[in-house]
Design an enzyme around this catalytic site. Structure first.
Site, mmCIF file in Angstrom:
data_model
loop_
_atom_site.group_PDB
_atom_site.id
_atom_site.type_symbol
_atom_site.label_atom_id
_atom_site.label_comp_id
_atom_site.label_asym_id
_atom_site.label_seq_id
_atom_site.Cartn_x
_atom_site.Cartn_y
_atom_site.Cartn_z
ATOM 1 N N TYR A 17 2.587 9.522 35.544
ATOM 2 C CA TYR A 17 2.577 10.232 34.486
ATOM 3 C C TYR A 17 2.122 9.841 33.537
ATOM 4 C CZ TYR A 17 6.099 12.479 36.886
ATOM 5 O OH TYR A 17 6.421 13.903 38.414
ATOM 6 N N HIS A 22 3.482 14.412 27.846
ATOM 7 C CA HIS A 22 5.072 13.885 28.196
ATOM 8 C C HIS A 22 5.641 12.056 27.076
ATOM 9 C CE1 HIS A 22 8.792 16.290 28.180
ATOM 10 N NE2 HIS A 22 9.212 16.069 28.811
ATOM 11 N N PHE A 68 14.039 8.424 34.585
ATOM 12 C CA PHE A 68 13.098 9.388 34.359
ATOM 13 C C PHE A 68 13.277 10.636 32.832
ATOM 14 C CE2 PHE A 68 12.190 9.432 38.611
ATOM 15 C CZ PHE A 68 10.528 10.076 38.627
ATOM 16 N N ASN A 70 14.510 12.425 31.373
ATOM 17 C CA ASN A 70 16.338 13.548 31.596
ATOM 18 C C ASN A 70 17.064 12.056 31.193
ATOM 19 O OD1 ASN A 70 15.455 13.478 33.925
ATOM 20 N ND2 ASN A 70 16.657 15.047 35.030
ATOM 21 N N ASN A 116 14.179 17.170 26.740
ATOM 22 C CA ASN A 116 14.880 16.523 27.938
ATOM 23 C C ASN A 116 15.519 15.212 27.804
ATOM 24 O OD1 ASN A 116 16.063 18.831 29.334
ATOM 25 N ND2 ASN A 116 14.049 18.759 30.451
#
Length: 195
Positions: A17, A22, A68, A70, A116
């Site tokens: 990631y 993000h 993560f 969220n 989120n």
């Protein structure tokens, strides 16, 4: 002079990631640390990578959660509780779909806009949305159904360059924020658009 004591960069953990849109918030915190010749080190009690900077004579903590996205609030709340940092002393850097690459904006409070990470931070701070945000533009795919794939995708080099330029300007504006005030930092940052 600003009262910011904690600067958070939102991200998803892991190499897969690291280069995705993000993670723009983490890119900002990494760049800020680098500009002060600091590096972030993993600190498990805060569920993230942390560092400490002297910004304009003020003691400021940096945090990139390793949870993560969220679950970001877990890390933010852990550090805020430990150091007795109030929500309005926190600046959260995050990716922003509603701004084009090359644009970044500061604001205080507001909703989560479907993000989120912000949603969880608001929740874990006792449903208090009154923290500062650095919104880093990543653009929008144009269709709501494509948002997840878009934010978890890597920007093309042309967009990455614009995002990086906006982050560099945001780092410079963070120094203005700490030395002077939010209004001066906002005025400068909001006038900037990478070309």
């Amino acid at each position: 002079m600003s009262s910011i004591k904690l600067i958070v960069g939102l991200a998803n953990p892991g190499a897969e990631y690291a280069a995705t849109r993000h993670n723009a918030g983490a890119w900002f915190v990494d760049r800020l640390a680098e500009s002060y010749r600091q590096s972030l080190k993993e600190e498990s009690k805060f569920f993230g990578y942390t560092s400490r900077l002297n910004l304009a004579g003020q003691d400021v903590r940096l945090l990139v959660p390793t949870t993560f996205m969220n679950l970001s609030g877990k890390a933010v709340a852990a550090m805020a509780t430990f150091y007795r940092i109030q929500p309005d002393e926190i600046l959260v850097a995050h990716d922003e779909l509603d701004l084009l690459p090359g644009i970044a904006k500061l604001k205080l409070g507001g909703g989560h806009g479907g993000h989120n990470g912000l949603k969880d931070i608001i929740s874990k701070l006792g449903n208090n949305p009154n923290f500062h945000r650095l919104r880093i533009g990543i653009g929008h795919p144009g269709d709501k159904s494509k948002v997840t794939g878009f934010v978890l995708g890597k920007p093309p080099m042309s967009e990455q360059t614009l995002i990086d330029e906006a982050i560099d300007e945001a780092v410079r504006c963070t120094e203005i924020l700490m030395k002077e005030d939010m209004i001066k930092a906002m005025n400068r940052l909001h006038a900037f658009k990478a070309a």
